[in-house]
Design a protein around this motif. Sequence first.
Motif, PDB file in Angstrom:
ATOM      1  N   ARG B 704      40.427  30.073  46.486  1.00  0.00           N
ATOM      2  CA  ARG B 704      41.906  29.848  46.587  1.00  0.00           C
ATOM      3  C   ARG B 704      42.322  29.748  48.041  1.00  0.00           C
TER       4      ARG B 704
ATOM      5  N   PRO C  80      39.005  37.485  29.542  1.00  0.00           N
ATOM      6  CA  PRO C  80      39.117  38.436  30.668  1.00  0.00           C
ATOM      7  C   PRO C  80      39.462  39.825  30.121  1.00  0.00           C
ATOM      8  N   GLU C  84      41.629  43.058  34.157  1.00  0.00           N
ATOM      9  CA  GLU C  84      41.673  41.994  35.190  1.00  0.00           C
ATOM     10  C   GLU C  84      43.053  41.368  35.220  1.00  0.00           C
ATOM     11  N   VAL C 186      24.477  44.736  29.948  1.00  0.00           N
ATOM     12  CA  VAL C 186      24.746  43.617  30.879  1.00  0.00           C
ATOM     13  C   VAL C 186      25.119  44.236  32.235  1.00  0.00           C
ATOM     14  N   VAL C 187      24.391  43.846  33.250  1.00  0.00           N
ATOM     15  CA  VAL C 187      24.653  44.439  34.590  1.00  0.00           C
ATOM     16  C   VAL C 187      25.850  43.724  35.182  1.00  0.00           C
ATOM     17  N   ARG C 188      26.898  44.513  35.521  1.00  0.00           N
ATOM     18  CA  ARG C 188      28.102  43.868  36.070  1.00  0.00           C
ATOM     19  C   ARG C 188      27.952  43.819  37.588  1.00  0.00           C
ATOM     20  N   VAL C 189      27.959  42.595  38.115  1.00  0.00           N
ATOM     21  CA  VAL C 189      27.732  42.436  39.559  1.00  0.00           C
ATOM     22  C   VAL C 189      29.017  42.811  40.271  1.00  0.00           C
ATOM     23  N   PRO C 191      31.634  42.825  42.963  1.00  0.00           N
ATOM     24  CA  PRO C 191      31.913  41.952  44.135  1.00  0.00           C
ATOM     25  C   PRO C 191      31.929  42.805  45.402  1.00  0.00           C
ATOM     26  N   ASP C 194      35.710  43.112  50.512  1.00  0.00           N
ATOM     27  CA  ASP C 194      35.908  42.659  51.902  1.00  0.00           C
ATOM     28  C   ASP C 194      36.627  43.779  52.660  1.00  0.00           C
ATOM     29  N   GLU C 197      40.481  42.076  54.332  1.00  0.00           N
ATOM     30  CA  GLU C 197      41.664  41.689  53.512  1.00  0.00           C
ATOM     31  C   GLU C 197      41.897  42.716  52.386  1.00  0.00           C
ATOM     32  N   SER C 200      44.448  39.869  49.008  1.00  0.00           N
ATOM     33  CA  SER C 200      44.505  38.551  49.708  1.00  0.00           C
ATOM     34  C   SER C 200      45.014  37.516  48.731  1.00  0.00           C
ATOM     35  N   LEU C 201      45.259  36.348  49.295  1.00  0.00           N
ATOM     36  CA  LEU C 201      45.830  35.311  48.388  1.00  0.00           C
ATOM     37  C   LEU C 201      44.766  34.866  47.428  1.00  0.00           C
TER      38      LEU C 201
ATOM     39  N   THR D  90      26.525  35.307  34.467  1.00  0.00           N
ATOM     40  CA  THR D  90      25.866  36.157  35.486  1.00  0.00           C
ATOM     41  C   THR D  90      26.845  37.221  36.004  1.00  0.00           C
ATOM     42  N   HIS D  91      28.115  36.917  36.100  1.00  0.00           N
ATOM     43  CA  HIS D  91      29.020  37.888  36.755  1.00  0.00           C
ATOM     44  C   HIS D  91      29.934  38.584  35.745  1.00  0.00           C
ATOM     45  N   THR D  92      29.794  38.268  34.475  1.00  0.00           N
ATOM     46  CA  THR D  92      30.607  38.873  33.400  1.00  0.00           C
ATOM     47  C   THR D  92      32.090  38.768  33.713  1.00  0.00           C
ATOM     48  N   SER D  98      36.012  37.257  42.690  1.00  0.00           N
ATOM     49  CA  SER D  98      34.638  37.796  42.761  1.00  0.00           C
ATOM     50  C   SER D  98      33.633  36.648  42.995  1.00  0.00           C
TER      51      SER D  98
END
Lengths: 400, 727, 201, 104
Positions: B704, C80, C84, C186-189, C191, C194, C197, C200-201, D90-92, D98
């Motif tokens: 974005r 989602p 989220e 299921v392995v949740r990656v 993120p 950062d 920020e 952030s936008l 892969t990232h669910t 993300s």
Amino acid sequence: MAEWFSSWLPNGLAILGPAFVSAVLVVSFIGGSALLLIWAERKVAGRMQDRLGPTRVGPVGLLQSIADGIKLITKEDVAPAAADRFLFRFAPYVAFCATFCAFIALPFAPEIVPWDLSIGVFFVLAVMATEVFGVLLAGYSSGNKWSMFGGIREAAQVVSYEVPRSLCVIVPVAIAGTLSPTEMAEQQAGFFWNWRIFHDPFTFLAFFVFFITATASCKRAPFDLAEAESELVAGFHTEYSGIRWSYFFMAEYGSMYAVSALACLLYLGGWHPGFLPMDLRDLVGAWLGNIGYGCILVGKSYCLIFVMMWMRWSLPRLRIDQVMTSCLKYFLPISCGLLFGACMWLLTVPSHWAAVVRLILAAASLIGMVVMGVMLLRPLPAEGQHGQLAGVWSRQETVS
Amino acid sequence: MTDLFSDQPGRLYVVATFLPLLPAAILIILGGCRHLSRSAREVSQMASWLDRRLRSPEVDRWGAWLSIAVMLLIAGMSILGMAEMLEFSQTDPSRAWTETVEWIRIGATPAGAFEHPTEGNTELPKVSEIQVIAFGYWIDRTCAILFAMVAIVSSMIFLFSLGYLDDELGLEVEDHLGHCRRRGRLMHFYVVLNLFVFAMFHLLIAVNLLQVFMSWELVGVCSYFLISFYGERPEAGWAANKAFIVNRVGDAGFLVALAMAWTGLQTLSIPALNGILSRGDLSAEGLSSTWHFCLALGLFLGCVGKSAQIPLQVWLPDAMAGPTPVSALIHAATMVAAGVYLIARCYPMFPAEVLLVIAYTGCFTLFVAATVACVQTDIKKVLAYSTVSQLGYMMLALGVGGLSAGLFHLLTHAFFKALLFLGAGSVIHALHHEQDLRAMGGLRQRMPITAATMLVGVLAISGMPFFSGWYSKEAILDRATRVMLNEPQHFLLGFLPLLTAGLTVYYMFRLWFLAFAGSPRHRSVFEQSQESPWVMTVPLLVLSVFSLGVGWGWPIWEPGESIVLHLLAASESLGHDSPLSAGQAAAWLHEHHGVLALVTAGIGACGFAVAYWRFGRGAPVMATVTTGGMSRFLQQGWYFDAVYEAGIRQPFQAFTLAAARFDKGPDDRGGASWKSVDGWGNSIGEWIVRSARPVRRWQTGRIRGYVAILGLTVVGMLGMLAILMRS
Amino acid sequence: MMSFETVMFVILATLTGGSSVAVVLSRQMVRAAVWLLITLIGVSGLYFYLGAEFLGATQLIVYVGGTLVLVVFGVMLTEPGKTERVTVGPTGWCLAGFLSASMFFLLVLVMLNSGKSSSPAVDKATEWPGVGPIGLAFLGLPQSPNQPGYLLPFELISVHLLVVLIGAAYLARAKRKPASEAGGTVVRVEPVPDAGEGESL
Amino acid sequence: MIVVDLSAFLVLSAFLFSCGIACIATKRNAIGILIGVELVLNAANLNFVAAARYLPSFRLEGQIFAIMVIVMAAAEAAVALAIFLNFYHTHTTIDVESASDLQG
């Protein structure tokens, strides 16, 4: 009809007027035919299962569907808590509007057509494509797993069956050279061997493929995965009740009629009876002629709908993977082959040979129809073995 | 067989030249089979059977005898050929057999060769003058005589080395100096020796300078292989490298001369060049006299390298690290003589100035080498320096115009120097690789034949009357003294040779007395010595006969009357006389040549007396070597090695290390990166990376963000568009 | 009073505009998809209004029947989680608002300035190429002399569509997740947060 | 009395276009961006058809371009969806925030 209205209405409204009238007519026709078809469905199912079907309400149970309608209207408007309220209410309207729009371009008679579009057939197909959206939304918004699965299965089935259906529509269109349904019907005037179905063997097969894929895309008969009672309770409209449920039903019967009317227009000579060489309108004047033609077209459509019902109560339901494989691996290639064959037929076969084939096909199918009729309507032996059902079952014993 | 060569007798020599390659090839194949069968003996049954057959020393011995037989055959052919040649050139000494075949065609591309013929000119493009290098042989009288000499000496040395290298025959050889156990290398030795002989013969009969240069290099390579025969010994490796590199320095000059000859005169054939250059003035070809001077000087530089003259003589003493027959063949008789032979072959090419340079180089070389030889303790080093000294005599002779004297000394020197080296070889072999004179003494009782033949050699080299050395040295001294008397400013050219004659007698007899006379100094060494087998003593006897009789002529006491000298002198008319040797003094000396003979005999006697006085009666170990300042200076070979080491090698190495440091940049010690080339490169790289880091942060990976930036730019552009369109 | 056409146009325009704004504002994805459906139907209506019936029908059958169904399928399959957030924070909204507003304003400005080509009042019913001419043009049989045929683009786009669909089918085929077969969760990656920020936008 | 002509349609498509850009900029969900893209494409299509309607010389090309765009949009949606599925696999999650693996 438009000119007549414009005479006494200000110009702006002159267009709205006929549009309004035709809309009312169409809605009433759909409503009426839905009621009639529901009754007919229950009667036919009964007869096929050696039982009477609805007899109490009204002379032959005719009023039964009206009673149901009243019951549905008076039911409480219930929506599941987990449901997405707005979508839940919006879904039936999408489904019904889609079917309703299909009738815009469907003619009943040479002059009785709400909007004589030059691409009528394509428009009907297009609008019917949006119907799948209603199903999806219903499935998604009613919040429970069964309806979700029903919705997705249904969407997958309808979307994938659209392709072979469209190909089978293109076959007569390619032969007729126009997309407007009225013109196509006009081309099939005259005796029944002028019907497009007998034009060549490819179109003959194309009709049957079209009819099967059409029933599938109306979620009927052997392909009715959506409300497969045994697994998904009632599919995407489990949570619906009352008037919303009736919308779905009207949408379903509406699309059934639309599809069969389309079949008649494309293949079965539209409003031509098949045994009347001259134009009916010349015989009995414009108005009566049109109405007569309309009745013939509706009658033919009802026959096709009867065949759909007949299929429903005699064939077992297919599994979802069988449905999908049959569509992608059988119907699609076959319809492509038929399209290719029909085009080749047009290019290569000389006209006199084509006429001969046409006559042969017509004669063969006529004989077939007669034989089937005799077989069906033969009187059954009065007594059955003791303790056994009379009717068809009994006859087999005698044979073995 | 002779009618085979009746129409072209020269082809006999061509066959003789290529014949040594036959045994070499056979030995190589044998060695290959032996190696393969050994490595595959477990694998295949036939390989193990072959391995058992090939492993025995018999195969080596059989190979050696094959080579010797071939050499003897060649010696016979060469003598036959020489006789034919002498008879053929009886009337006109300068006649020669020559035959050439086209080898390399360097054609200037014909004009217009590439444009396809247009309609206009249909005829073929005109072919411009094509330059051709012809490959072939040119055999005249001197070449025939020297060919015979080389053949005879080589065959004797082949025979001798079979005896000398007998310990190489065994499967497992213990090399004390190299501290290792290895397989016998006799076959390897004979292969390279054959190769060397082929190269030498090819050098002798070559017609154009490129052929000469090819065999020149091949000879250098073979000497490299043979010096490094005992490769495991460090000094052998160093000596081989030194020899090869110093030769290369000389060859550089040769190459320059070659290039000048080709570009200047478009031909490399020696007879053609002799014809053109002998005229002196080259204005016709548009070439200056300095060009001529440089050409001759280049050729001479090549010979200096190969014949170990003064600036480039450092490699010969070190080359003694090779086995003694190698020293005898290569570093005494043949290879080192190649330089002298080349000058003799291209004698007309040399202008007077260059001849003077040659003379002075030879003069200084003979004096320096002689003085150093006097203080050497290693038997082979003494002989090596004496070889350098004698080569100086030959160069001097050529320098002062005595072409035939130089060649004749080359011939006689080849015989008696080979004899001396083989004698030393048999002594070393008998004393189990003991080379130090201080350890020897009184060997004449144990090794009578070797002592006697060595004595003949010593007498020949010291110019004892009636020995071959006397005739050739007298011829040279005669020329030299004539120059001294004729041109007083060149008196050194006459005085130094005379002085050195005495020195030669001194150090040769010193060697003989230390080795054979007196009482043995090391009892253990003396005990184990006994006479060498016949294989080694027969060559000594044959060579002693040659070194005795080759110089004779009728009347025997007249030095000028040597038959071989006359044969060689006949072809001298070919070359122009050097101005130095003319003049009235020369005429006076001619009548009184007896005076010269007396003077040389007197000097020789003085040398003998001093040698006998100091060493005749068996001097004690300490007395053999004086340790004074002067002797250390001489032992170091006038510090030539030290000068080269300090003057050339170390500064050059320092420079290269500095350059390397400059290029590779500071290692882990840090140091400013701008100092080195790598440093610059790396710093540029770092600068780019550092400047790229801020930009990298903009790539946040968030889509974005990118869309927003995209949108903003579009808005900006639209704004500009709007402004522009407003007008 | 406004003529019928303008009334129809206004209705369709408000329908399309309103639903597209609703698409932007809707919080849940399925709602956004539905509003997009209405926008598409509105646009299809505009095509019919403009007289391009074939195009309107194509829009309905391809866009609504195909693309939108895909989108809804996508939404359903990648449901989602409740936690989220579907839309960005306030700063994001401001930037987006500014961006779109300025874009709209500038576009309109540019259009009005360049609007010199005043369109002749062409009667809607005048000859309007129906399906026939489009089909022939696609097959490279130009009706009017200087009309270039569009056979090559037609071929290109059909092959392109084929390739894309095969690729998409292959890309989205049901992959046997090793973890799932091994019964692993299921392995949740996570993120990488950062540092700099915040929202952030 | 507003006369419906080309500029009206241009304004409407501009409005649609900016709505599409806003949708792309605000949605964190990948499919939201896809929807934004669909809006932008529709805006472009509307321009084409409007131009085809009001500029006689552009009559045929407009429709052909529009059809091309529609087909391309369908293809693009298919691929985008396949990619989102893989990403979800892969990232669910298909939260665009993300999806910052390809950062600098």
